[in-house]
Design an enzyme around this catalytic site. Sequence first.
Site, short mmCIF file in Angstrom:
data_model
loop_
_atom_site.label_atom_id
_atom_site.label_comp_id
_atom_site.label_asym_id
_atom_site.label_seq_id
_atom_site.Cartn_x
_atom_site.Cartn_y
_atom_site.Cartn_z
N CYS A 31 -10.55 13.32 3.20
CA CYS A 31 -9.84 13.52 1.94
C CYS A 31 -10.77 13.30 0.75
O CYS A 31 -10.53 13.83 -0.33
CB CYS A 31 -8.61 12.62 1.85
SG CYS A 31 -8.95 10.85 1.96
N CYS A 87 -5.43 10.16 7.45
CA CYS A 87 -5.06 9.57 6.17
C CYS A 87 -3.60 9.87 5.88
O CYS A 87 -3.18 11.03 5.90
CB CYS A 87 -5.97 10.16 5.09
SG CYS A 87 -5.38 9.97 3.41
N GLU A 88 -2.82 8.84 5.60
CA GLU A 88 -1.40 9.04 5.35
C GLU A 88 -1.13 9.68 3.99
O GLU A 88 -0.03 10.15 3.74
CB GLU A 88 -0.63 7.73 5.46
CG GLU A 88 -0.94 6.71 4.40
CD GLU A 88 -0.22 5.39 4.62
OE1 GLU A 88 0.12 4.75 3.60
OE2 GLU A 88 -0.02 4.99 5.77
N HIS A 89 -2.13 9.74 3.13
CA HIS A 89 -1.93 10.34 1.80
C HIS A 89 -2.12 11.85 1.78
O HIS A 89 -1.46 12.54 1.01
CB HIS A 89 -2.88 9.69 0.79
CG HIS A 89 -2.67 8.23 0.65
ND1 HIS A 89 -3.70 7.32 0.57
CD2 HIS A 89 -1.52 7.50 0.59
CE1 HIS A 89 -3.20 6.10 0.46
NE2 HIS A 89 -1.90 6.17 0.47
N HIS A 90 -3.05 12.36 2.61
CA HIS A 90 -3.36 13.79 2.58
C HIS A 90 -3.28 14.46 3.94
O HIS A 90 -3.53 15.66 4.05
CB HIS A 90 -4.76 14.02 2.00
CG HIS A 90 -4.93 13.46 0.63
ND1 HIS A 90 -5.55 12.23 0.40
CD2 HIS A 90 -4.54 13.91 -0.58
CE1 HIS A 90 -5.54 11.98 -0.89
NE2 HIS A 90 -4.93 12.97 -1.52
N HIS A 112 -14.09 9.61 5.13
CA HIS A 112 -12.75 10.15 4.89
C HIS A 112 -12.85 11.60 4.42
O HIS A 112 -13.44 11.88 3.39
CB HIS A 112 -12.04 9.30 3.84
CG HIS A 112 -11.70 7.94 4.33
ND1 HIS A 112 -10.40 7.55 4.58
CD2 HIS A 112 -12.47 6.87 4.67
CE1 HIS A 112 -10.39 6.31 5.02
NE2 HIS A 112 -11.64 5.87 5.08
N GLN A 116 -7.13 2.94 6.01
CA GLN A 116 -8.14 2.13 6.69
C GLN A 116 -7.91 0.65 6.48
O GLN A 116 -8.11 -0.15 7.40
CB GLN A 116 -9.53 2.55 6.22
CG GLN A 116 -10.65 1.83 6.94
CD GLN A 116 -12.02 2.33 6.53
OE1 GLN A 116 -12.19 3.50 6.23
NE2 GLN A 116 -13.00 1.45 6.52
#
Length: 183
Positions: free
Chosen positions: A142, A71-74, A140, A112
């Site tokens: 996250c 995940c590019e956010h976390h 996920h 995703q």
Amino acid sequence: MKEHFAAIIEAVGEDLERPGLQDTPERAAKAFQYLTRGYHQTLDEVINDALFPSDSSEMILVQDIELYSMCEHHLLPFIGRAHVAYIPTGKVLGLSKVARIVDMYARRLQIQEQLTMQVAQTVEEVTGASGVGVVIEAKHMCMMMRGVEKQNSVMKTSAMLGSFRDNQATRYEFLSLVSGTNR
């Protein structure tokens, strides 16, 4: 990267001299490089000339392709499977190449929704297919390990291009084949 992992480990309050952590920054850097190896692959390397002439014009489906992404956010993993179908127009892709395309994009910092579209657009571009359908289902970390901590949630995304978008029967055939898998 090794030095950055060392700084992160120290920032959480750990002692890098502790026996279990002495080599962790190097191991973590190697692991992260492996998990993001998709940045160092090209489509030409992945396809490796495995595009073959074919008279087939019926749907080709490769399903349950396991995938592992970050995940590019976390920077936490999401894990799942992809189902990829296309309708050829004179060329078919070597079977393993469909899975390799999924891996190339999954092994990048990713969301995703974008991964699903990247796979569909790439299969369409490479094969010249009259239609492509991709469904990805993933869990996920996250969402499971932090935040709302929902352990059984699954995210499903789809991308329908060409005849999969324009022809309801084609779309229905693909979705019914995918949903009919043993779970």
